[in-house]
Motif scaffolding. Sequence first.
Motif, PDB file in Angstrom:
ATOM      1  N   ALA A 222       3.441 -16.320  20.301  1.00 20.09           N
ATOM      2  CA  ALA A 222       3.327 -17.813  20.209  1.00 20.09           C
ATOM      3  C   ALA A 222       3.172 -17.482  19.084  1.00 20.09           C
ATOM      4  O   ALA A 222       2.735 -18.496  18.186  1.00 20.09           O
ATOM      5  CB  ALA A 222       2.663 -18.366  21.314  1.00 20.09           C
ATOM      6  N   LEU A 223       1.916 -16.973  18.566  1.00 21.75           N
ATOM      7  CA  LEU A 223       1.105 -16.815  17.453  1.00 21.75           C
ATOM      8  C   LEU A 223       1.774 -15.839  15.898  1.00 21.75           C
ATOM      9  O   LEU A 223       1.792 -16.041  14.861  1.00 21.75           O
ATOM     10  CB  LEU A 223       0.036 -15.811  17.511  1.00 21.75           C
ATOM     11  N   ALA A 224       2.815 -15.054  16.599  1.00 20.87           N
ATOM     12  CA  ALA A 224       3.288 -14.109  15.884  1.00 20.87           C
ATOM     13  C   ALA A 224       4.036 -15.145  14.244  1.00 20.87           C
ATOM     14  O   ALA A 224       3.490 -14.732  13.388  1.00 20.87           O
ATOM     15  CB  ALA A 224       4.093 -13.013  15.573  1.00 20.87           C
ATOM     16  N   PRO A 225       4.734 -16.251  14.525  1.00 24.03           N
ATOM     17  CA  PRO A 225       5.618 -17.495  13.275  1.00 24.03           C
ATOM     18  C   PRO A 225       4.624 -17.568  12.623  1.00 24.03           C
ATOM     19  O   PRO A 225       4.762 -17.475  10.812  1.00 24.03           O
ATOM     20  CB  PRO A 225       6.395 -18.232  14.562  1.00 24.03           C
ATOM     21  N   SER A 226       3.575 -18.202  13.085  1.00 27.05           N
ATOM     22  CA  SER A 226       2.418 -18.953  11.947  1.00 27.05           C
ATOM     23  C   SER A 226       1.861 -17.040  11.808  1.00 27.05           C
ATOM     24  O   SER A 226       2.542 -17.606   9.948  1.00 27.05           O
ATOM     25  CB  SER A 226       2.001 -19.617  12.722  1.00 27.05           C
ATOM     26  N   ALA A 227       1.583 -16.589  12.321  1.00 22.88           N
ATOM     27  CA  ALA A 227       0.771 -15.649  11.314  1.00 22.88           C
ATOM     28  C   ALA A 227       1.363 -15.007  10.300  1.00 22.88           C
ATOM     29  O   ALA A 227       1.466 -14.791   9.457  1.00 22.88           O
ATOM     30  CB  ALA A 227       0.681 -14.788  11.712  1.00 22.88           C
ATOM     31  N   TYR A 228       3.103 -15.149  10.735  1.00 30.18           N
ATOM     32  CA  TYR A 228       3.661 -14.662   9.135  1.00 30.18           C
ATOM     33  C   TYR A 228       4.145 -15.124   8.344  1.00 30.18           C
ATOM     34  O   TYR A 228       3.998 -14.632   7.066  1.00 30.18           O
ATOM     35  CB  TYR A 228       5.523 -13.832   9.854  1.00 30.18           C
ATOM     36  N   SER A 229       4.329 -16.611   8.529  1.00 28.40           N
ATOM     37  CA  SER A 229       4.044 -17.634   7.662  1.00 28.40           C
ATOM     38  C   SER A 229       3.093 -17.552   7.172  1.00 28.40           C
ATOM     39  O   SER A 229       2.734 -17.291   5.429  1.00 28.40           O
ATOM     40  CB  SER A 229       4.581 -18.911   8.051  1.00 28.40           C
ATOM     41  N   LEU A 230       1.695 -17.590   7.217  1.00 29.23           N
ATOM     42  CA  LEU A 230       0.656 -17.783   6.739  1.00 29.23           C
ATOM     43  C   LEU A 230       0.447 -16.311   5.211  1.00 29.23           C
ATOM     44  O   LEU A 230      -0.140 -16.704   4.294  1.00 29.23           O
ATOM     45  CB  LEU A 230      -0.364 -17.369   7.444  1.00 29.23           C
TER      46      LEU A 230
END
Length: 434
Positions: free
Chosen positions: A393-401
């Motif tokens: 769940a956290l991965a897409p936002s972390a990559y985007s950040l």
Amino acid sequence: MNKPNKRSFITPEKSPFFYGYILLFIGTIGVWFSVPGQTVGVSVFTDPVKDALGLSRNQFSNAYMIGTICSALLIGRAGKWFDRYGARYVAFAAAVLLGITLLLCSWSLQISDFVKTILGQDSWIISFLIMIVLFFMLRFSGQGVLTMASRNMIMIWFDKNRGKVNMFISIAISFGFSSSPLLIDGLIEKVAWDGAWEIMGIALLIFSVFIYLFYRDRPEDHGLSPDGIKDETTSKTEKKVTKKQFTLKEAASTRAFWMHGLILAFNSFFITGLTFHVVSIFESEGLSKTEAISIFLPCSVVAVVVSTIFNYFSESFSLKLYLYLMIFGGILASLGMILLSTPFGIPLAIAGIGILGGFFAVLNAIAWPRFYGRKHLGAITGKIMGILVLASALAPSAYSLVFSIFSSYQFMGYLGLAFLLFLSLASIKANKPS
């Protein structure tokens, strides 16, 4: 654990061959039916659903992330339900819930319009909140409970042959999951996104009947033993291996639990983030969309080969060796992301992602019953599943950040190497619990 239903016309103890093989077949289909709640099953609906509901890509993605995180917080409790009520009732309830959720998803536009009319508000927030609830139900019932209950049931019915059985499951699920986006996309083309969700929902409700009829909890409940071996012929080695039945608290106090759990979580985080942003990742390094999408087939081939070989030999090798081989795969994948624009980048990424996926299929199924026994398997795998879902769940936002800060995804590769170095050192004493 519930006792067998004496009135059931399907009685495992009267089967002409070991009933575990029937459960292997029907349980694998059960994992296939979780596809609508998996990322590969949801991602196909992103564009048509967000457009119909008037949500931006970021709003739709955030709803998915929040719903997934909420499901991760509850999956651990579902594992305890598995231990208490058994695979049959938990999987049946999950399939019914997933089927109902898919029907609600097919009516999401009408539900959103109805709520907006009642409240007198035409705001995107209403659609956003509705999708959070629906994503929570999808992820919890599909990716979480139905997958866990179906896989755990199969693992409970086998012991000596667990690796070979998991080899079959890994191959079947790999091909089933990899083909599902094309099948779902074809369904959407024919009956639109709402019709596709409705058809899948009805199919889940029908399949839930088969779950109730055929799923069974433990071979011992029917006077049988794992693998179909009679109690008096069970080897001394096997009895020694399964003698200690760890509770979740006891399992979580061992280093092996956390080291194996963390490498599995790394796989969920790295692969989910890569898959979600794969086109952007490749374009940021001057590569095309075609080159980005083309990596998935060879990655699947490598993963199937790795899982097949190492599932087959899982009884002959220490799972600590598998842990380090999976770490090695993570290192290759991280280097592939860092060196993506070089001639070595894509081959490194394919090899690393394939090795990660192959060993994920082995360790996530075999490690927990081998290390900690079968009695509290639901609670233990439920805890692990919660960690994996949270990581994804956290991965897409972390990559985007990371991309918004550095204008490149290479930093994720460096972070991956740092984490894997820590894991390599911390796993030196991650021995099999006694």
